[in-house]
Design a protein around this motif. Structure first.
Motif, mmCIF file in Angstrom:
data_model
loop_
_atom_site.group_PDB
_atom_site.id
_atom_site.type_symbol
_atom_site.label_atom_id
_atom_site.label_comp_id
_atom_site.label_asym_id
_atom_site.label_seq_id
_atom_site.Cartn_x
_atom_site.Cartn_y
_atom_site.Cartn_z
ATOM 1 N N LEU A 34 84.432 -52.033 10.251
ATOM 2 C CA LEU A 34 84.161 -52.008 9.055
ATOM 3 C C LEU A 34 85.549 -53.128 8.472
ATOM 4 O O LEU A 34 85.123 -53.904 7.790
ATOM 5 C CB LEU A 34 84.994 -50.722 8.272
ATOM 6 C CG LEU A 34 84.987 -50.757 6.769
ATOM 7 C CD1 LEU A 34 83.650 -51.082 5.964
ATOM 8 C CD2 LEU A 34 85.340 -49.266 6.236
ATOM 9 N N PHE A 35 86.685 -53.199 9.170
ATOM 10 C CA PHE A 35 87.694 -54.271 8.668
ATOM 11 C C PHE A 35 87.005 -55.548 9.189
ATOM 12 O O PHE A 35 87.369 -56.707 8.323
ATOM 13 C CB PHE A 35 89.035 -53.789 9.626
ATOM 14 C CG PHE A 35 90.140 -54.622 9.230
ATOM 15 C CD1 PHE A 35 90.253 -54.952 7.814
ATOM 16 C CD2 PHE A 35 91.063 -55.111 10.073
ATOM 17 C CE1 PHE A 35 91.586 -55.768 7.368
ATOM 18 C CE2 PHE A 35 92.131 -55.889 9.809
ATOM 19 C CZ PHE A 35 92.389 -55.934 8.124
ATOM 20 N N PHE A 36 86.405 -55.695 10.324
ATOM 21 C CA PHE A 36 85.920 -57.037 10.828
ATOM 22 C C PHE A 36 85.001 -57.564 9.760
ATOM 23 O O PHE A 36 85.019 -58.804 9.323
ATOM 24 C CB PHE A 36 85.304 -56.818 12.033
ATOM 25 C CG PHE A 36 84.654 -58.029 12.570
ATOM 26 C CD1 PHE A 36 85.421 -59.225 13.149
ATOM 27 C CD2 PHE A 36 83.278 -58.266 12.494
ATOM 28 C CE1 PHE A 36 84.703 -60.292 13.635
ATOM 29 C CE2 PHE A 36 82.520 -59.344 12.934
ATOM 30 C CZ PHE A 36 83.302 -60.399 13.421
ATOM 31 N N ILE A 37 84.064 -56.494 9.309
ATOM 32 C CA ILE A 37 83.174 -56.918 8.384
ATOM 33 C C ILE A 37 83.600 -57.402 6.759
ATOM 34 O O ILE A 37 83.300 -58.677 6.400
ATOM 35 C CB ILE A 37 82.110 -55.963 7.822
ATOM 36 C CG1 ILE A 37 81.366 -55.685 8.989
ATOM 37 C CG2 ILE A 37 81.410 -56.377 6.690
ATOM 38 C CD1 ILE A 37 80.504 -54.320 9.009
ATOM 39 N N ILE A 38 84.836 -56.745 6.494
ATOM 40 C CA ILE A 38 85.729 -57.094 5.258
ATOM 41 C C ILE A 38 86.165 -58.591 5.391
ATOM 42 O O ILE A 38 86.034 -59.472 4.645
ATOM 43 C CB ILE A 38 86.754 -56.139 4.856
ATOM 44 C CG1 ILE A 38 86.095 -54.957 4.436
ATOM 45 C CG2 ILE A 38 87.435 -56.602 3.853
ATOM 46 C CD1 ILE A 38 87.204 -53.749 4.415
ATOM 47 N N ILE A 39 86.769 -58.871 6.699
ATOM 48 C CA ILE A 39 87.538 -60.236 6.921
ATOM 49 C C ILE A 39 86.410 -61.392 7.056
ATOM 50 O O ILE A 39 86.517 -62.339 6.223
ATOM 51 C CB ILE A 39 88.486 -60.172 8.233
ATOM 52 C CG1 ILE A 39 89.441 -59.293 7.992
ATOM 53 C CG2 ILE A 39 88.806 -61.713 8.555
ATOM 54 C CD1 ILE A 39 90.269 -59.061 9.282
ATOM 55 N N MET A 40 85.299 -60.939 7.500
ATOM 56 C CA MET A 40 84.365 -62.034 7.571
ATOM 57 C C MET A 40 83.583 -62.345 6.445
ATOM 58 O O MET A 40 83.039 -63.500 6.185
ATOM 59 C CB MET A 40 83.039 -61.620 8.750
ATOM 60 C CG MET A 40 83.679 -61.741 10.265
ATOM 61 S SD MET A 40 84.495 -63.171 10.565
ATOM 62 C CE MET A 40 83.038 -64.474 10.498
ATOM 63 N N ALA A 41 83.481 -61.391 5.538
ATOM 64 C CA ALA A 41 83.101 -61.370 4.203
ATOM 65 C C ALA A 41 83.783 -62.255 3.186
ATOM 66 O O ALA A 41 83.482 -62.846 2.128
ATOM 67 C CB ALA A 41 82.626 -60.198 3.485
ATOM 68 N N SER A 42 84.986 -62.721 3.676
ATOM 69 C CA SER A 42 86.080 -63.290 2.739
ATOM 70 C C SER A 42 85.457 -65.008 3.067
ATOM 71 O O SER A 42 85.449 -65.576 3.962
ATOM 72 C CB SER A 42 87.237 -63.313 3.244
ATOM 73 O OG SER A 42 88.126 -64.218 2.778
ATOM 74 N N ALA A 43 85.008 -65.610 2.038
ATOM 75 C CA ALA A 43 84.604 -66.893 1.822
ATOM 76 C C ALA A 43 85.670 -67.868 2.081
ATOM 77 O O ALA A 43 85.694 -68.860 2.868
ATOM 78 C CB ALA A 43 83.926 -67.052 0.621
ATOM 79 N N SER A 44 86.956 -67.563 1.922
ATOM 80 C CA SER A 44 87.979 -68.398 1.949
ATOM 81 C C SER A 44 88.336 -68.709 3.622
ATOM 82 O O SER A 44 88.731 -69.611 3.942
ATOM 83 C CB SER A 44 89.301 -67.972 1.298
ATOM 84 O OG SER A 44 89.763 -66.544 1.684
ATOM 85 N N LEU A 45 88.216 -67.370 4.181
ATOM 86 C CA LEU A 45 88.419 -67.326 5.665
ATOM 87 C C LEU A 45 87.587 -68.176 6.361
ATOM 88 O O LEU A 45 87.776 -68.814 7.402
ATOM 89 C CB LEU A 45 88.350 -65.910 6.141
ATOM 90 C CG LEU A 45 88.631 -65.923 7.774
ATOM 91 C CD1 LEU A 45 90.062 -66.296 8.103
ATOM 92 C CD2 LEU A 45 88.464 -64.378 8.255
ATOM 93 N N ILE A 46 86.281 -68.017 6.093
ATOM 94 C CA ILE A 46 85.158 -68.679 6.530
ATOM 95 C C ILE A 46 85.412 -70.503 6.373
ATOM 96 O O ILE A 46 85.310 -71.158 7.142
ATOM 97 C CB ILE A 46 83.776 -68.437 6.193
ATOM 98 C CG1 ILE A 46 83.499 -66.959 6.569
ATOM 99 C CG2 ILE A 46 82.712 -69.339 6.682
ATOM 100 C CD1 ILE A 46 82.183 -66.292 5.922
ATOM 101 N N GLN A 47 85.756 -70.707 5.065
ATOM 102 C CA GLN A 47 86.053 -72.059 4.949
ATOM 103 C C GLN A 47 87.282 -72.492 5.681
ATOM 104 O O GLN A 47 87.467 -73.745 6.339
ATOM 105 C CB GLN A 47 86.452 -72.219 3.533
ATOM 106 C CG GLN A 47 85.040 -72.107 2.627
ATOM 107 C CD GLN A 47 85.532 -72.129 1.201
ATOM 108 O OE1 GLN A 47 86.651 -72.182 0.744
ATOM 109 N NE2 GLN A 47 84.386 -72.165 0.157
#
Length: 274
Positions: A34-47
């Motif tokens: 669940l934590f992984f999904i939350i982090i990966m859903a962050s657009a700023s992190l992907i950018q």
């Protein structure tokens, strides 16, 4: 069929720890996923990961957290299999237990590396998680090695010396009758002057594939006097008329009694010879 080696002594502790390992692994896996999904859903992190050329402390911190979560998921998968192995009443392969234990120790070492980073970052949550994971992995690794050493793998095949018979003894016939268990309803004829093996391996005269039965559990022969002689070679014991027979010592018993192999799952009767 792959050999299954029973456990010396009680398996209760290993079962309890195995259940704890599986439950904790399932909880940890669900939370980290669940934590992984939350982090990966962050657009700023992907950018940050894909487009930013600058190395920022925040980006490194997040990437490390993702790495930890991936390691946790891999560790969780291994822990579930290790927990199942701990619950089982037998051991199929010592190598499998050693492999699980090595994985636990490597994961503990990895947690120590992450711990250094979180100490430098003064992250209390990261420090606590790393310490808990390291302790859990070390304890599970030690327990896995402990259980691997409790496999009942007797090396006595052929180690016993056949008893000497008097010249031209009278031929006595006896029978073993299956009362309960795998041999139920069957009979084996015995002749004096011959030794008969009871155990788990294929070469036994009476084969009983059971976790509490050793490869060569005991040997039995008909005595010229009309009784039976039994020698126990097992860890879990051979019982005659509710009395455990001494190990590695030939014991003469009266006919007509009940012979229990390992435990009450396999009961044989030694009929009166003729």
């Amino acid at each position: 069929m792959k050999e299954k080696y029973p456990i010396k002594g009680s398996n209760t502790f290993y079962k309890v720890w195995g259940i704890i390992v599986i439950v904790l692994a399932a909880i940890l896996g669900a939370v980290s996923l669940l934590f992984f999904i939350i982090i990966m859903a962050s657009a700023s992190l992907i950018q940050d990961i894909m487009y930013s050329t600058a190395i920022s402390a925040i980006r490194i911190f997040k990437i490390i957290w993702i790495s930890i979560i991936i390691c946790i998921e891999l560790n969780v998968t291994a822990k579930i299999f290790a927990g199942i192995a701990l619950i089982e009443d037998y051991i199929k392969s010592k190598g499998k237990f050693i492999a699980y234990a090595v994985e636990c120790f490597l994961m503990a070492v990895l947690c120590m590396f992450f711990l250094i980073f979180f100490i430098m970052r003064s992250s209390v949550s990261g420090i606590v998680i790393c310490l808990l994971l390291a302790g859990w992995n070390i304890a599970t690794g030690i327990i896995l090695i402990s259980k691997s050493g409790k496999a009942d793998m007797p090396e006595i095949d052929g180690d016993f010396t056949p008893p000497e018979f008097p010249p031209n003894p009278p031929l006595i016939h006896g029978t073993i009758e299956g009362i309960f268990g795998e041999f139920k309803g069957k009979q084996l004829s015995l002749n004096s002057g011959h030794i008969y093996k009871i155990g788990r391996e294929a070469g036994c005269d009476i084969q009983l594939v059971h976790p509490k039965v050793s490869r060569v559990h005991c040997i039995i022969r008909v005595m010229p006097s009309g009784g039976y002689q039994i020698t126990d070679y097992s860890y879990n014991g051979t019982f005659y008329e509710n009395q455990r027979l001494p190990k590695n010592i030939m014991q003469e018993v009266e006919p007509g009694g009940m012979l229990v192999i390992g435990e009450a799952d396999n009961v044989l009767r030694l009929n009166i010879p003729s």
